[in-house]
Design a protein around this motif. Structure first.
Motif, PDB file in Angstrom:
ATOM      1  N   VAL A 109      31.177  38.406  36.041  1.00  0.00           N
ATOM      2  CA  VAL A 109      30.498  39.433  36.826  1.00  0.00           C
ATOM      3  C   VAL A 109      30.082  38.802  38.153  1.00  0.00           C
ATOM      4  CG1 VAL A 109      28.475  40.930  36.975  1.00  0.00           C
ATOM      5  CG2 VAL A 109      29.680  40.659  34.800  1.00  0.00           C
ATOM      6  N   TYR A 110      30.435  39.461  39.238  1.00  0.00           N
ATOM      7  CA  TYR A 110      30.147  38.979  40.586  1.00  0.00           C
ATOM      8  C   TYR A 110      29.274  39.987  41.316  1.00  0.00           C
ATOM      9  CZ  TYR A 110      33.839  35.472  40.201  1.00  0.00           C
ATOM     10  OH  TYR A 110      34.606  34.400  39.818  1.00  0.00           O
ATOM     11  N   ALA A 111      28.324  39.474  42.092  1.00  0.00           N
ATOM     12  CA  ALA A 111      27.582  40.302  43.036  1.00  0.00           C
ATOM     13  C   ALA A 111      28.311  40.175  44.369  1.00  0.00           C
ATOM     14  CB  ALA A 111      26.141  39.825  43.169  1.00  0.00           C
ATOM     15  N   VAL A 134      39.822  51.114  46.547  1.00  0.00           N
ATOM     16  CA  VAL A 134      38.531  51.212  47.218  1.00  0.00           C
ATOM     17  C   VAL A 134      37.413  51.146  46.183  1.00  0.00           C
ATOM     18  CG1 VAL A 134      37.017  52.673  48.609  1.00  0.00           C
ATOM     19  CG2 VAL A 134      39.467  52.538  49.147  1.00  0.00           C
ATOM     20  N   MET A 135      36.483  50.223  46.387  1.00  0.00           N
ATOM     21  CA  MET A 135      35.310  50.116  45.520  1.00  0.00           C
ATOM     22  C   MET A 135      34.140  50.895  46.114  1.00  0.00           C
ATOM     23  SD  MET A 135      36.181  48.202  42.895  1.00  0.00           S
ATOM     24  CE  MET A 135      37.708  49.133  42.947  1.00  0.00           C
ATOM     25  N   VAL A 136      33.829  50.670  47.390  1.00  0.00           N
ATOM     26  CA  VAL A 136      32.750  51.377  48.086  1.00  0.00           C
ATOM     27  C   VAL A 136      33.113  51.496  49.568  1.00  0.00           C
ATOM     28  CG1 VAL A 136      30.863  50.682  46.531  1.00  0.00           C
ATOM     29  CG2 VAL A 136      31.440  49.244  48.485  1.00  0.00           C
ATOM     30  N   THR A 150      25.853  46.434  48.396  1.00  0.00           N
ATOM     31  CA  THR A 150      25.881  45.370  47.390  1.00  0.00           C
ATOM     32  C   THR A 150      26.296  46.008  46.080  1.00  0.00           C
ATOM     33  OG1 THR A 150      24.142  44.112  48.505  1.00  0.00           O
ATOM     34  CG2 THR A 150      24.554  43.598  46.180  1.00  0.00           C
ATOM     35  N   ILE A 151      27.324  45.421  45.451  1.00  0.00           N
ATOM     36  CA  ILE A 151      27.836  45.959  44.196  1.00  0.00           C
ATOM     37  C   ILE A 151      28.035  44.817  43.210  1.00  0.00           C
ATOM     38  CG2 ILE A 151      28.931  47.995  45.200  1.00  0.00           C
ATOM     39  CD1 ILE A 151      31.576  46.512  45.209  1.00  0.00           C
ATOM     40  N   ALA A 184      30.094  36.957  48.101  1.00  0.00           N
ATOM     41  CA  ALA A 184      30.245  37.170  46.655  1.00  0.00           C
ATOM     42  C   ALA A 184      29.705  35.937  45.949  1.00  0.00           C
ATOM     43  CB  ALA A 184      31.700  37.409  46.267  1.00  0.00           C
ATOM     44  N   VAL A 185      29.127  36.162  44.780  1.00  0.00           N
ATOM     45  CA  VAL A 185      28.625  35.056  43.969  1.00  0.00           C
ATOM     46  C   VAL A 185      28.875  35.386  42.499  1.00  0.00           C
ATOM     47  CG1 VAL A 185      26.254  35.973  43.865  1.00  0.00           C
ATOM     48  CG2 VAL A 185      26.656  33.536  43.502  1.00  0.00           C
ATOM     49  N   LEU A 186      29.328  34.400  41.760  1.00  0.00           N
ATOM     50  CA  LEU A 186      29.526  34.548  40.317  1.00  0.00           C
ATOM     51  C   LEU A 186      28.148  34.573  39.652  1.00  0.00           C
ATOM     52  CD1 LEU A 186      31.300  34.567  37.753  1.00  0.00           C
ATOM     53  CD2 LEU A 186      31.333  32.065  37.876  1.00  0.00           C
TER      54      LEU A 186
END
Length: 192
Positions: A109-111, A134-136, A150-151, A184-186
């Motif tokens: 899961v990544y932010a 497309v995500m957002v 932020t997703i 992005a961060v794990l």
């Protein structure tokens, strides 16, 4: 002293003092990756990889990047991938400044976040894409409006993320501060 009297003391010392100390050190090493316990090389290397979060090749599995712009003006065309060239952080070396694409190397899961500013008199429209889906969306108005998203995404090794200009061509001048960013961060490794 006779050996019969010494042996119970040695046994007690080993069981109640040394064994708890050794077990505590193994626990600390396993949970915090401070140092490797002493054992044969195969077991020690495997133990070290597990305790500090590395893959089978000894590379770190943690990923975090933040990139911005480092130019005073930018111009993007419709459908163009936004390429961020100023790297603030790129742990895991997963963001490519030449392509503008983040490639996932660890399942988890990544932010993911992005922010951008519109140009003077320009309405801008961007999207964050995963494998070209497309995500957002991000939308800015014509008076230097700023948009941010932020997703959290469950990503697999090999997935790719990037930002695309969806609207008309954009020319932004005098970008002195890094208003545009992609990060992005794990958060948690694993398959979700």
């Amino acid at each position: 002293m006779k050996i019969e009297r010494i042996m119970p003391l040695v046994y007690t010392y080993i069981v109640f003092v040394l064994v708890p100390l050794i077990l505590n050190q193994v626990y600390v090493n396993a949970n915090y990756g401070l140092q490797c316990i002493q054992c044969d090389n195969d077991h020690r290397e495997r133990f070290c990889r597990e305790s500090i979060g590395t893959d089978d090749n000894g590379h770190g599995s943690f990923t975090a990047f933040t990139v911005t712009l480092n130019r005073n003006s930018v111009k993007w065309l419709h459908g163009e991938i936004v390429k961020y060239t100023r790297v603030l952080t790129n742990i895991g070396n997963t963001y490519n400044t030449h392509t503008g694409i983040f490639t996932v190397k660890t399942d988890g899961v990544y932010a993911v976040s992005a922010a951008m500013i519109g140009g003077p008199g320009q309405i801008t429209h961007y999207s964050i894409r995963k494998n070209n889906h497309v995500m957002v969306w991000l939308f800015t108005g014509a008076k230097f409006d700023i948009a941010a998203q932020t997703i959290n995404l469950a990503l697999r090794k090999g997935d790719r993320l990037w930002i695309v200009l969806e609207g008309c061509a954009v020319l932004i001048t005098h970008v002195v501060h890094p208003y545009h960013q992609f990060s992005a961060v794990l958060v948690k490794p694993g398959k979700f």
